[in-house]
Scaffold this active site. Structure first.
Site, short mmCIF file in Angstrom:
data_model
loop_
_atom_site.label_atom_id
_atom_site.label_comp_id
_atom_site.label_asym_id
_atom_site.label_seq_id
_atom_site.Cartn_x
_atom_site.Cartn_y
_atom_site.Cartn_z
N ARG A 1 1.72 -16.38 -7.43
CA ARG A 1 1.67 -17.05 -5.93
C ARG A 1 0.27 -16.07 -5.63
NH1 ARG A 1 5.91 -16.71 -1.64
NH2 ARG A 1 5.20 -14.40 -1.88
N LYS B 1 -1.05 -17.11 0.44
CA LYS B 1 -0.60 -16.07 1.63
C LYS B 1 -2.02 -15.21 1.81
CE LYS B 1 3.19 -12.91 1.48
NZ LYS B 1 3.86 -13.18 2.74
N GLU C 1 8.02 -24.19 9.10
CA GLU C 1 8.82 -22.94 8.63
C GLU C 1 9.21 -21.71 9.84
OE1 GLU C 1 6.88 -20.33 5.64
OE2 GLU C 1 5.03 -21.23 6.22
N1 PLP Z 1 6.92 -17.89 4.77
C1 PLP Z 1 5.96 -16.85 5.16
C2 PLP Z 1 4.95 -17.70 6.12
C3 PLP Z 1 5.92 -15.69 4.53
O1 PLP Z 1 5.27 -14.75 5.02
C4 PLP Z 1 7.08 -15.48 3.73
C5 PLP Z 1 7.10 -14.18 3.13
O2 PLP Z 1 6.62 -13.88 2.06
C6 PLP Z 1 8.22 -16.60 3.31
C7 PLP Z 1 7.84 -17.67 3.77
C8 PLP Z 1 9.10 -16.05 2.29
O3 PLP Z 1 8.52 -16.15 0.96
P1 PLP Z 1 9.22 -15.11 -0.25
O4 PLP Z 1 10.86 -15.57 -0.06
O5 PLP Z 1 8.52 -15.36 -1.23
O6 PLP Z 1 9.15 -13.71 0.15
C1 COI Z 2 7.70 -11.05 3.18
O1 COI Z 2 8.89 -11.54 3.18
O2 COI Z 2 7.62 -10.26 2.04
C2 COI Z 2 6.72 -11.13 4.17
O3 COI Z 2 5.52 -11.05 3.66
C3 COI Z 2 6.78 -11.40 5.53
C4 COI Z 2 6.19 -10.41 6.43
C5 COI Z 2 6.38 -9.05 6.46
C6 COI Z 2 4.68 -10.80 6.42
#
Ligand code: PLP
Ligand code: COI
Length: 340
Positions: free
Chosen positions: A80, A183, A219
């Protein structure tokens, strides 16, 4: 470190001993360096500061029931970050370098990895930033990739207890064809005001709608959204949401538990039909949603009447965390044990 109150850690920065860094200069990555400084020296005209040329990731190290330390699907985070880097014209951090840096940062700070049973984990934050000076809008010629770690507790202070959320119609965190699917820090800057307004109004998070038509769920704050109905796990497909690794894992777990899985646009009206809803992510794990308020239509969708998470959220949470904490065999090959 015996002085740390592991059970009451907030989700916040806590100083650890070392971080690791690697510089991109003259078109190539240098050696991985270890630093004990919490600060970065960079040019005041750095592209990350002015034009938001920055990417980050987030994952966790878990101490298992067997005392071993596990990382969860770390290669997905590496990929990612590569996707994000490509989108904002930064050099890719090769998967091997990403993993080496993460493992090194965790090992160097072994004394800060929370023990099993405390509910706390070691949060890992990789960061890729443009550090070279540019005044015109163009990509930097120099970059810093670094990883720091910090012990954390639950992201939502409620932990695995249902939270209230509100629909956000006033603001978007991302544009229809913008950066929502990668991200970059700008997405989070764009969410600060709406999140603060949601908090001030007494909600744990704002739920964003699709920025083009405002008809579908995108989301919920820093986490993906899912709904459960008729033994089906339903989660939005959208160009403007971050592809969550937790959500991807929950989809596989749901299938494994004999549920159907649908990834498709989720119209707002469908909120009426869900038996349970939740927000998921590395930081949030699963946050079951108690209720969703729509300030415009004044509708309130209630999912937990007795303050208890629903049975499907509970089952998914138990399965996911049992794999992460090594309580059950990892039948998916998601975890990587590291020698501390
Ligand atoms: N959506 C957003 C905007 C986020 O910042 C995060 C965190 O990383 C997620 C979703 C969840 O992603 P993940 O499950 O890869 O941590
Ligand atoms: C995560 O779930 O790792 C995120 O990055 C969410 C947040 C702390 C920005």
């Amino acid at each position: 470190m015996s002085t740390i109150d592991w059970k009451n850690l907030p989700f916040n920065y806590f100083k650890t001993d070392y971080n690791v860094r690697c510089y991109w200069r003259n078109g190539k990555w240098g050696e991985l360096e270890v630093s004990s400084s919490e600060y970065i020296i960079m040019h005041m005209a750095a592209t990350s500061l002015h034009y938001g040329q920055e990417a980050f990731e987030g994952m966790k190290a878990y101490t298992g029931k067997d005392g071993k330390v596990r990382l969860f699907r770390i290669e997905e985070n590496a990929r990612r970050m590569i996707d994000t880097a490509r989108y904002i014209l930064m050099p890719e951090v090769p998967e091997e370098l990403f993993i080496e840096a993460v493992v090194k940062a965790v090992k160097l700070n072994a004394q800060y990895i929370p023990p099993y049973g405390t509910g706390a984990t070691l949060y890992i934050r990789p960061l890729l930033i443009g550090i070279g000076p540019e005044v015109g809008v163009r990509p930097s010629k120099e970059y810093l990739f670094m990883v720091f770690v910090t012990p954390v507790g639950a992201y939502f202070k409620e932990g695995f207890r249902p939270v209230n959320m509100m629909i956000c119609r006033e603001y978007d965190r991302a544009a229809p064809l913008g950066t929502g699917h990668v991200k970059v820090g700008g997405n989070y800057a764009a969410s600060l005001l709406s999140m603060e307004k949601a908090h001030e109004a007494g909600f744990s998070a704002a739920i964003y709608l699709d920025p083009k038509e405002k008809k579908y769920i995108d989301e919920s704050g820093p986490a993906n959204f899912f709904g459960i109905k008729n033994n089906t796990y339903i989660t939005p497909a959208s160009r403007s949401i971050l592809p969550s690794i937790t959500n991807k894992s929950l989809m596989e777990l749901a299938k494994d538990l004999g549920m159907k899985v649908e990834r498709r646009p989720v119209p707002l009206e469908e909120l009426e039909e869900f038996e349970e809803t939740g927000a998921c992510g590395t930081a949030a794990v699963i946050s079951p949603i108690k209720s969703i308020v729509d300030p415009d239509t004044k509708k309130i969708y209630v999912y937990c009447k007795d303050d208890k998470p629903g049975p499907v959220c509970t089952r998914l949470y138990e399965q996911l965390t049992a794999i992460q904490f090594g309580e059950i065999p990892d039948r998916f090959g998601w975890t990587k044990i590291i020698d501390i």
